[in-house]
Design an enzyme around this catalytic site. Structure first.
Site, short mmCIF file in Angstrom:
data_model
loop_
_atom_site.label_atom_id
_atom_site.label_comp_id
_atom_site.label_asym_id
_atom_site.label_seq_id
_atom_site.Cartn_x
_atom_site.Cartn_y
_atom_site.Cartn_z
N GLY A 1 -42.61 -38.87 -2.99
CA GLY A 1 -42.58 -38.43 -4.37
C GLY A 1 -43.72 -39.03 -5.13
N GLY A 2 -43.66 -38.86 -6.45
CA GLY A 2 -44.73 -39.37 -7.29
C GLY A 2 -44.85 -40.88 -7.26
N MET A 3 -43.72 -41.56 -7.04
CA MET A 3 -43.75 -43.02 -7.04
C MET A 3 -43.92 -43.62 -5.65
SD MET A 3 -43.42 -44.69 -9.96
CE MET A 3 -42.47 -46.18 -9.69
N VAL B 1 -40.02 -42.43 0.73
CA VAL B 1 -38.65 -42.88 0.91
C VAL B 1 -38.36 -42.92 2.41
CG1 VAL B 1 -36.22 -42.44 0.40
CG2 VAL B 1 -37.97 -41.84 -1.27
N TYR C 1 -27.87 -44.49 0.93
CA TYR C 1 -28.38 -43.39 1.76
C TYR C 1 -27.32 -42.31 1.84
CZ TYR C 1 -29.57 -40.64 5.87
OH TYR C 1 -29.84 -39.59 6.72
N ASP D 1 -36.30 -36.29 -15.61
CA ASP D 1 -36.81 -35.44 -14.55
C ASP D 1 -35.67 -34.79 -13.76
OD1 ASP D 1 -38.86 -34.18 -13.17
OD2 ASP D 1 -39.07 -35.79 -11.69
#
Length: 416
Positions: free
Chosen positions: A38-40, A43, A112, A156
């Site tokens: 993702g943008g950060m 994962v 998870y 978001d």
């Protein structure tokens, strides 16, 4: 003139180990496989070696090569995400377990959930039935109503951040994830002026015009997400040019829904251009739950239960997307060539509203005055005649025996 000898000392550079399968984070979390990015950051699925359980570990974008100011900003964002998620405890939100540091880099350790996102499901089905979309929206709204009561704005909400568990006893459970750009209303640190963060297709108009994110903008984003689930595309359509899409969003003129049916009033209220006229997240939760429950249904069960499963079809959380590595060749297919599972008919869900299919006209039965068009059928070969078989009843047998006996008596008389 004396000569000067310049001695150059080379200091060996030890590059940081690139995280991959088997990498140990903070001496505790063993990485197994990458789940996504993702943008950060990426994962990973990992094993918590202390508690012996599976966890999702989010690798924040590396600070290597950044200035100290930029690196500090990245770490602050990671800490903010961890704190925000840790403040929220709800059955429909992904839980935050830990914030680990590895070589000075922050890693977020989360629950998870083996799942498929709503975005992945829509990639396969295109749309969802109204009751399913309302059920998903109601459970996300329940989690976000709690978040808003804690002063947390997500910023978001979109199909890609809504997960549906697809295995085990939790199958069908809906959870909102990725509070990576969330922040508390009173958190003014590290807020960059003039920078819009989020996904334009699900923006509220006030955000597209440069306004600050609020609870009302979260309501709008959830409305846009549910709209996409029933209509097949976001309320402002799609456009590869983000600026063009952003201008369209800023005007607040959505494409009127055509498939939403009973969900239409709730969607239009959540997608109200004026933030002050939108329902609160709690009001949206209640309205969506009533629609999902149907007339006389149990609203509380909608908020507490997983999505219903239809035994006669593959549940939506079990559908494989086109991007999945698992083959769909064995799936039954319709005459159009599309997988049969693409059309969903849950027993407890009302079908999405829309134009009804045209009925197939009955095939006319030909009469003697209406010969059937087309080539004549080949003649049927004659069946060879068979000898008729007459049934023999017990009465016939008895009469025959009497006649035979009379004949024998006559023969004996003549003989004498």
């Amino acid at each position: 003139m004396a000569s000067t000898n310049l001695v150059v000392v080379t200091v060996p550079h030890h590059p940081r180990q690139v995280p991959g399968p088997g990498f140990l984070v903070a001496g505790r979390y063993r990485l197994r496989s990458k789940l996504g990015g993702g943008g950060m950051g990426a994962v990973w699925l990992a094993t918590d070696q202390l508690l012996e359980r599976e966890v999702a570990v989010k690798q924040v974008v590396s600070t290597e090569g950044l200035t100290e100011e930029s690196a500090s900003d990245v770490r602050s964002r990671a800490l903010r995400e961890g704190r925000m998620a840790a403040r929220l405890s709800h059955r429909n939100a992904i839980a935050m377990h830990d914030l680990a540091l590895e070589s000075g880099e922050p890693w977020l350790v989360m629950e998870y959930l083996p799942s498929r996102s709503v975005a992945q499901i829509l990639h396969t089905t295109t749309t969802l039935p109204v009751a399913y979309a309302a059920h998903i929206g109601a459970q996300v709204a329940a989690a976000m109503a709690t978040a808003h009561s804690e002063g947390i704005v997500h910023r978001d909400i979109k199909p890609g951040n809504i997960l549906i568990a697809n295995t085990g006893r939790a199958a069908g459970t809906v959870k909102i994830s990725d509070f990576g750009i969330s922040r508390a209303k009173d958190d003014i640190a590290n807020v960059e002026s003039g920078v819009i963060t989020g996904t334009p297709a699900y923006f509220a108009p006030e955000l597209a015009r440069g306004g600050e994110p609020t609870e009302a903008s979260d309501v709008y984003s959830l409305g846009a997400t549910v709209y996409t689930a029933v209509e097949g595309e976001p309320p402002f359509g799609v456009d590869e040019d983000s600026l063009v899409l952003l201008h369209r969003v800023a005007r607040g003129e959505i494409t009127p829904p055509t498939r939403a049916g009973d969900l239409t009033p709730a969607l239009l209220a959540m997608l109200e251009p004026s933030p002050g006229r939108r329902p609160t997240m709690a009001q949206a939760r209640d309205q969506l739950a009533r629609i999902a429950a149907g007339p006389g249904g149990n609203v509380g069960a909608v908020l507490q239960s997983p999505l219903p499963r239809n035994d006669s079809a593959i549940p939506i959380w079990g559908l494989s997307g086109r991007s999945s590595t698992r083959s769909n060749r064995s799936a039954p297919r319709t005459e159009s060539g599309l997988p049969a599972a693409r059309v969903l008919h849950p027993t407890s869900a009302r079908p999405a509203a829309g134009p009804a299919p045209e009925p197939t006209p009955p095939t006319p039965t030909p009469t003697p005055s209406e010969p059937v068009a087309g080539p004549p059928a080949p003649p049927t070969p004659p069946t060879p005649p068979t000898a008729p078989t007459l049934p023999i009843s017990p009465a016939v047998i008895g009469v025959g025996a009497v006649i035979l006996l009379v004949l024998l008596m006559i023969v004996l008389v003549v003989a004498l």
